[in-house]
Design an enzyme around this catalytic site. Structure first.
Site, PDB file in Angstrom:
ATOM      1  CB  CYS A  63      12.342  22.629  -8.244  1.00 49.80           C
ATOM      2  SG  CYS A  63      11.016  23.705  -7.661  1.00 49.80           S
ATOM      3  CB  CYS A  92      11.727  29.259  -9.009  1.00 50.46           C
ATOM      4  SG  CYS A  92      11.882  30.586  -7.788  1.00 50.46           S
ATOM      5  NE  ARG A  93      15.057  25.099  -9.646  1.00 45.51           N
ATOM      6  CZ  ARG A  93      15.961  24.422  -8.960  1.00 45.51           C
ATOM      7  NH1 ARG A  93      16.967  23.873  -9.601  1.00 45.51           N
ATOM      8  NH2 ARG A  93      15.861  24.296  -7.657  1.00 45.51           N
ATOM      9  CB  SER A  94       8.658  22.207  -9.841  1.00 50.17           C
ATOM     10  OG  SER A  94       8.318  22.773  -8.613  1.00 50.17           O
ATOM     11  CG  ASP A 104      17.751  27.645  -7.036  1.00 50.12           C
ATOM     12  OD1 ASP A 104      16.893  28.487  -7.344  1.00 50.12           O
ATOM     13  OD2 ASP A 104      17.933  27.228  -5.883  1.00 50.12           O
ATOM     14  CG  ASN A 120       5.919  23.282  -5.723  1.00 50.95           C
ATOM     15  OD1 ASN A 120       4.854  23.036  -5.150  1.00 50.95           O
ATOM     16  ND2 ASN A 120       5.992  23.276  -7.042  1.00 50.95           N
TER      17      ASN A 120
HETATM   18  P1  4NP Z   1      12.893  26.484  -6.810  1.00 46.92           P
HETATM   19  O1  4NP Z   1      13.752  27.739  -6.304  1.00 46.92           O
HETATM   20  O2  4NP Z   1      13.510  25.263  -6.176  1.00 46.92           O
HETATM   21  O3  4NP Z   1      13.096  26.515  -8.294  1.00 46.92           O
HETATM   22  O4  4NP Z   1      11.478  26.725  -6.380  1.00 46.92           O
HETATM   23  C1  4NP Z   1      14.025  27.974  -4.967  1.00 46.92           C
HETATM   24  C2  4NP Z   1      13.086  28.596  -4.175  1.00 46.92           C
HETATM   25  C3  4NP Z   1      13.375  28.869  -2.853  1.00 46.92           C
HETATM   26  C4  4NP Z   1      14.600  28.514  -2.319  1.00 46.92           C
HETATM   27  C5  4NP Z   1      15.536  27.895  -3.117  1.00 46.92           C
HETATM   28  C6  4NP Z   1      15.252  27.619  -4.442  1.00 46.92           C
HETATM   29  N1  4NP Z   1      14.898  28.816  -0.985  1.00 46.92           N
HETATM   30  O5  4NP Z   1      16.024  28.520  -0.541  1.00 46.92           O
HETATM   31  O6  4NP Z   1      14.035  29.353  -0.245  1.00 46.92           O
END
Ligand code: 4NP
Length: 151
Positions: free
Chosen positions: A7, A12-14, A123, A10
Site C-alpha cells: 500500500c 494500515c492496509r498492507s 485508504d 505500510n
Molecule cells: P496505508 O495508509 O497506505 O494503508 O498504510 C496510509 C498511511 C499513511 C499515509 C497515507 C496512507 N500517510 O499519508 O502518511
C-alpha cells in the site's frame, strides 16, 4: 508461494492484508511466505496504525509486531506475487519494474474478487473506524480467493 502486500504507508492496509492472508493460509494448510511494504518511505520502522491493530485484534489476529518498510526493486525477485491495494500503488510499483516478467507479478488485490474491475481498497488513514472495518471485509474476500487459487 511468496506474496508481498503493498500500500502507500505500510501501516494500515498492507499490514492488515499480511495478517489476514497469513491467518487464513495457516488455517488452510498453505505454505505461503507473506510480507508487506509501502511505496512511500513516510512510516519506515513504525508499527501499524493503532486503529489497524485494534481492528485486527477484534478478529483475533495480532499485527502489532510488524514494522513498516519501503518497497524496493529487489522485491521483484524476492516475491512471486506483488499485490497492490489501490490503483495508485499499482502504477507506482509498475513504474519501478524493469521487464515484462517483473510487471506480470504485480496485480491489484481486489481483482481476485472482482476480475478486471480494477477496484481499490480505500485508504482508511484519514477516515473513521468504518473505513478499517471495510478494509478488513474486502481483504478477507480477496484472501479467500487467493487461497483458492494458489497451492
Ligand atoms: P496505508 O495508509 O497506505 O494503508 O498504510 C496510509 C498511511 C499513511 C499515509 C497515507 C496512507 N500517510 O499519508 O502518511
Amino acid at each position: 508461494m511468496k506474496i508481498l502486500m503493498v500500500c502507500l504507508g505500510n501501516i494500515c492496509r498492507s499490514p492488515m492484508a499480511e495478517g489476514i492472508l497469513r491467518n487464513k493460509a495457516q488455517k488452510a494448510g498453505k505454505n505461503y511466505h507473506i510480507d508487506s511494504a509501502g511505496t512511500s518511505g513516510y512510516h519506515i520502522g513504525e508499527a501499524p496504525d493503532k486503529r489497524a491493530i485494534e481492528k485486527m485484534k477484534k478478529y483475533h489476529i495480532d499485527i502489532s509486531a510488524l514494522r513498516a518498510r519501503q518497497f524496493t526493486v529487489e522485491d521483484f525477485d524476492r516475491f512471486d506475487l506483488i499485490l497492490a491495494m489501490d490503483t495508485s500503488n499499482y502504477q507506482n510499483i509498475l513504474r519501478l519494474a524493469s521487464n515484462e516478467h517483473q510487471k506480470q507479478k504485480v496485480k491489484l488485490i481486489m481483482n481476485y474478487v472482482y476480475p478486471n474491475e480494477n477496484l481499490s481498497v480505500p485508504d482508511p488513514y484519514y477516515g473513521g473506524d468504518d473505513g478499517f472495518e471495510k478494509v478488513y471485509e474486502m481483504l478477507c474476500l480477496a484472501s479467500d480467493k487467493i487461497i483458492e487459487q494458489y497451492p
